[in-house]
Design an enzyme around this catalytic site. Structure first.
Site, PDB file in Angstrom:
ATOM      1  N   ASP A 127       3.990   6.118   0.668  1.00 57.15           N
ATOM      2  CA  ASP A 127       4.184   4.675   0.567  1.00 57.15           C
ATOM      3  C   ASP A 127       2.822   4.055   0.266  1.00 57.15           C
ATOM      4  O   ASP A 127       2.175   3.477   1.127  1.00 57.15           O
ATOM      5  CB  ASP A 127       4.745   4.178   1.905  1.00 57.15           C
ATOM      6  CG  ASP A 127       4.989   2.679   1.916  1.00 57.15           C
ATOM      7  OD1 ASP A 127       4.764   2.025   0.890  1.00 57.15           O
ATOM      8  OD2 ASP A 127       5.396   2.177   2.975  1.00 57.15           O
ATOM      9  N   SER A 128       2.394   4.195  -0.972  1.00 55.50           N
ATOM     10  CA  SER A 128       1.017   3.840  -1.339  1.00 55.50           C
ATOM     11  C   SER A 128       0.957   2.554  -2.115  1.00 55.50           C
ATOM     12  O   SER A 128       1.958   2.078  -2.658  1.00 55.50           O
ATOM     13  CB  SER A 128       0.422   4.950  -2.198  1.00 55.50           C
ATOM     14  OG  SER A 128       0.996   4.919  -3.492  1.00 55.50           O
ATOM     15  N   SER A 129      -0.245   1.995  -2.210  1.00 53.57           N
ATOM     16  CA  SER A 129      -0.492   0.912  -3.152  1.00 53.57           C
ATOM     17  C   SER A 129      -0.742   1.534  -4.535  1.00 53.57           C
ATOM     18  O   SER A 129      -0.461   2.711  -4.758  1.00 53.57           O
ATOM     19  CB  SER A 129      -1.667   0.052  -2.666  1.00 53.57           C
ATOM     20  OG  SER A 129      -2.731   0.863  -2.220  1.00 53.57           O
ATOM     21  N   ASP A 130      -1.225   0.749  -5.476  1.00 49.91           N
ATOM     22  CA  ASP A 130      -1.363   1.205  -6.861  1.00 49.91           C
ATOM     23  C   ASP A 130      -2.557   2.154  -7.047  1.00 49.91           C
ATOM     24  O   ASP A 130      -3.426   2.240  -6.185  1.00 49.91           O
ATOM     25  CB  ASP A 130      -1.494  -0.014  -7.777  1.00 49.91           C
ATOM     26  CG  ASP A 130      -0.266  -0.898  -7.702  1.00 49.91           C
ATOM     27  OD1 ASP A 130       0.850  -0.363  -7.747  1.00 49.91           O
ATOM     28  OD2 ASP A 130      -0.429  -2.125  -7.570  1.00 49.91           O
ATOM     29  N   ASP A 160       2.431  -1.184   6.855  1.00 47.19           N
ATOM     30  CA  ASP A 160       3.256  -2.325   7.279  1.00 47.19           C
ATOM     31  C   ASP A 160       4.393  -1.897   8.208  1.00 47.19           C
ATOM     32  O   ASP A 160       4.982  -2.731   8.891  1.00 47.19           O
ATOM     33  CB  ASP A 160       3.796  -3.086   6.058  1.00 47.19           C
ATOM     34  CG  ASP A 160       4.636  -2.206   5.148  1.00 47.19           C
ATOM     35  OD1 ASP A 160       5.661  -1.668   5.604  1.00 47.19           O
ATOM     36  OD2 ASP A 160       4.281  -2.059   3.971  1.00 47.19           O
ATOM     37  N   GLN A 183     -10.476  -2.713   2.160  1.00 45.50           N
ATOM     38  CA  GLN A 183      -9.845  -3.687   1.272  1.00 45.50           C
ATOM     39  C   GLN A 183      -9.743  -5.052   1.951  1.00 45.50           C
ATOM     40  O   GLN A 183      -9.935  -5.171   3.160  1.00 45.50           O
ATOM     41  CB  GLN A 183      -8.441  -3.197   0.885  1.00 45.50           C
ATOM     42  CG  GLN A 183      -7.555  -2.895   2.079  1.00 45.50           C
ATOM     43  CD  GLN A 183      -6.470  -1.847   1.798  1.00 45.50           C
ATOM     44  OE1 GLN A 183      -6.097  -1.619   0.651  1.00 45.50           O
ATOM     45  NE2 GLN A 183      -5.977  -1.212   2.850  1.00 45.50           N
ATOM     46  N   ASP A 214      -7.458   9.691   6.025  1.00 42.50           N
ATOM     47  CA  ASP A 214      -7.236   9.796   4.579  1.00 42.50           C
ATOM     48  C   ASP A 214      -6.017  10.706   4.343  1.00 42.50           C
ATOM     49  O   ASP A 214      -6.043  11.894   4.675  1.00 42.50           O
ATOM     50  CB  ASP A 214      -8.495  10.389   3.949  1.00 42.50           C
ATOM     51  CG  ASP A 214      -8.368  10.618   2.451  1.00 42.50           C
ATOM     52  OD1 ASP A 214      -7.254  10.911   1.971  1.00 42.50           O
ATOM     53  OD2 ASP A 214      -9.395  10.511   1.767  1.00 42.50           O
ATOM     54  N   GLY A 215      -4.964  10.156   3.762  1.00 42.51           N
ATOM     55  CA  GLY A 215      -3.722  10.906   3.568  1.00 42.51           C
ATOM     56  C   GLY A 215      -3.883  12.148   2.705  1.00 42.51           C
ATOM     57  O   GLY A 215      -3.238  13.182   2.935  1.00 42.51           O
ATOM     58  N   HIS A 269      11.775  -0.055   0.817  1.00 42.15           N
ATOM     59  CA  HIS A 269      11.721   0.871   1.960  1.00 42.15           C
ATOM     60  C   HIS A 269      12.993   1.705   2.103  1.00 42.15           C
ATOM     61  O   HIS A 269      12.927   2.905   2.373  1.00 42.15           O
ATOM     62  CB  HIS A 269      11.427   0.091   3.246  1.00 42.15           C
ATOM     63  CG  HIS A 269      10.048  -0.486   3.268  1.00 42.15           C
ATOM     64  ND1 HIS A 269       9.797  -1.831   3.369  1.00 42.15           N
ATOM     65  CD2 HIS A 269       8.837   0.106   3.166  1.00 42.15           C
ATOM     66  CE1 HIS A 269       8.488  -2.045   3.335  1.00 42.15           C
ATOM     67  NE2 HIS A 269       7.888  -0.889   3.215  1.00 42.15           N
TER      68      HIS A 269
END
Lengths: 288, 288
Positions: free
Chosen positions: B161-164, B92, B37, B143-144, B68
């Site tokens: 805690d992922s992105s979309d 992060d 990304q 890879d989770g 968080h």
């Protein structure tokens, strides 16, 4: 007068703070410079019709329920017999519409300083302004601060549905206003007042909490979520002379009402008074 | 490389929906095209430093606590003995930082697919990435989804805690992922997973609630407020094999923790599970 697909509107007030929301506009329905402010009504792609006053997003058809239902039903489901209700501001009609869902209401007065807001919302925002013709309603086109200063123990519930503390609504954020609010309510009355965002305006909230505590026996603060407001949420001062916002919740009444609502229910009534730690700490010693 | 005062950044993902947030940028700190990304880090006027992945606002220094603290402390204050914790995503470092505030944690594994996110956040977002060197931490750059598929009953708590659900995180929103999540947890384990906004993505929430119900005995859903996220809030699936999110809250533990926090406290823990009626109705029959 349909717009080109590339037309967007930005909220002006937050521009200087470096954070602003942009909404895609599909149609411009009205622009009018009233005696008090610039009134604009747009159709938006994401939120349906939207009222804008002096460049500030006031309400949209899609997410207004979080605001109007929580401003109204939280105090109305705590007071055991809210017969006489006053709305200050609220020219779009959304607050009035929610008030009239309570069958025990005998008198719903609305005091909106700018009659042109009511006129334009009745023309272009019928989903909100649908209750002005109810026989229980009297519209006063007057200054809300003066209106309550002239009346004593006249209402069970007062709902202050104001814009921000700039322009015509600034007077609704003064100590004198909260004193008069208390005196305009009967001995067991409750007021809910639009009291800004805990993320963006903590100092306004602290000041209003101090006024609330000074003039009311059971002062509190609660919040609701509204995506088109700055920070996505907004809070209300719960100004109560006698009843506790949670202990005195009329659970069955709230449950019955919920069937006809999109946001409010008894659980979110209670949850709305649970504040994040950063603002709770600031209100420690005032409200807690 | 300080920017001109007129530079703003807009969230790309919501542009097509006709609703987007704009933040004023004061400095551009990093841009890097990783294997997965585009990673950008900016300094903003209103929210401090901000991580952006593929044009989506991921986290800012000023309002990250709502996200968080609620992702982490809600499950951690329900589980009676969360010794082994896994974070999926969370490059992060903010989630890891909150996990390590719990003294009983013996092992905090983090599985972030993109090592460049960790590298750049460690360089430019120290307020979040301060915990990677804690001796309890092991970092897996993998890879989770595969990571949890290969481990059985290995954790007490898993935090997604992922992105979309677009790009590299899409796999974290699948039925198979929720099945593996359940199997990767011990018999009394709890997972919290980033589960989008009730205002903008109700269909994602409904789908995830169905997976949650299928693989967990005590499925639930809760929310938090984050001004820089689309709609100003975000929700989490509470995926629990044994413990109830409210009845099993460890009140004293939560209270003690609260002293060091900006958002979470026991009241907002309970309040976060009270959902507005419009989404509660959609989840009726699944979670309620």
């Amino acid at each position: 007068m349909p717009f080109e697909s590339s037309v967007w509107i930005e909220e002006l007030y937050e521009m200087e703070n470096g954070r602003t929301m942009k909404l895609k506009v599909t149609d411009k329905l009205a622009t009018y410079d009233s005696k008090f402010q610039r009134i604009e009504i747009y159709d938006t792609k994401a939120f349906g019709r939207m009222l804008v006053l002096d460049g500030v997003f006031m309400t949209t058809e899609v997410d207004e329920m979080g605001y109007h239902e929580m401003l109204v039903h939280v105090p109305m489901c705590v007071h055991p017999n809210p017969k006489r209700v006053l709305v200050i501001g609220g020219g779009d009609g959304g607050t009035l519409r929610e008030v009239l869902k309570h069958k025990e209401v005998e008198k719903a007065d609305i005091c909106e300083i700018d009659g042109d807001v009511i006129r334009l919302c009745r023309e272009y925002m019928p989903a909100l302004s649908c209750s002005f013709d109810d026989p229980r309603v009297t519209v006063y086109t007057e200054d809300g601060a003066k209106f309550i200063a002239e009346r004593k123990k006249a209402y069970d519930i007062i709902l202050v549905d104001s814009s921000d503390p700039i322009g015509p609504a600034a007077v609704l954020f003064s100590e004198e206003f909260y004193k008069n609010l208390s005196e305009c309510l009967d001995d067991d009355g409750i007021a809910s007042t639009q009291s800004e965002s805990m993320f963006y305006h903590p100092n306004v909230i602290i000041t209003l909490a101090q006024y609330n505590k000074k003039f009311f026996k059971v002062p509190s603060y609660y919040f609701t979520m509204v995506p088109t407001y700055p920070s996505g949420m907004i809070g209300f001062s719960f100004c109560s002379k006698k009843y506790h916002p949670i202990k005195d919740l009329k659970e069955e009444k709230a449950k019955a009402l919920t069937k006809h609502l999109r946001y409010y229910n008894p659980d979110i009534h209670r949850g709305a008074f649970a504040l994040p730690q950063f603002i709770r700490t600031k209100l420690e010693g005032i409200l807690y």
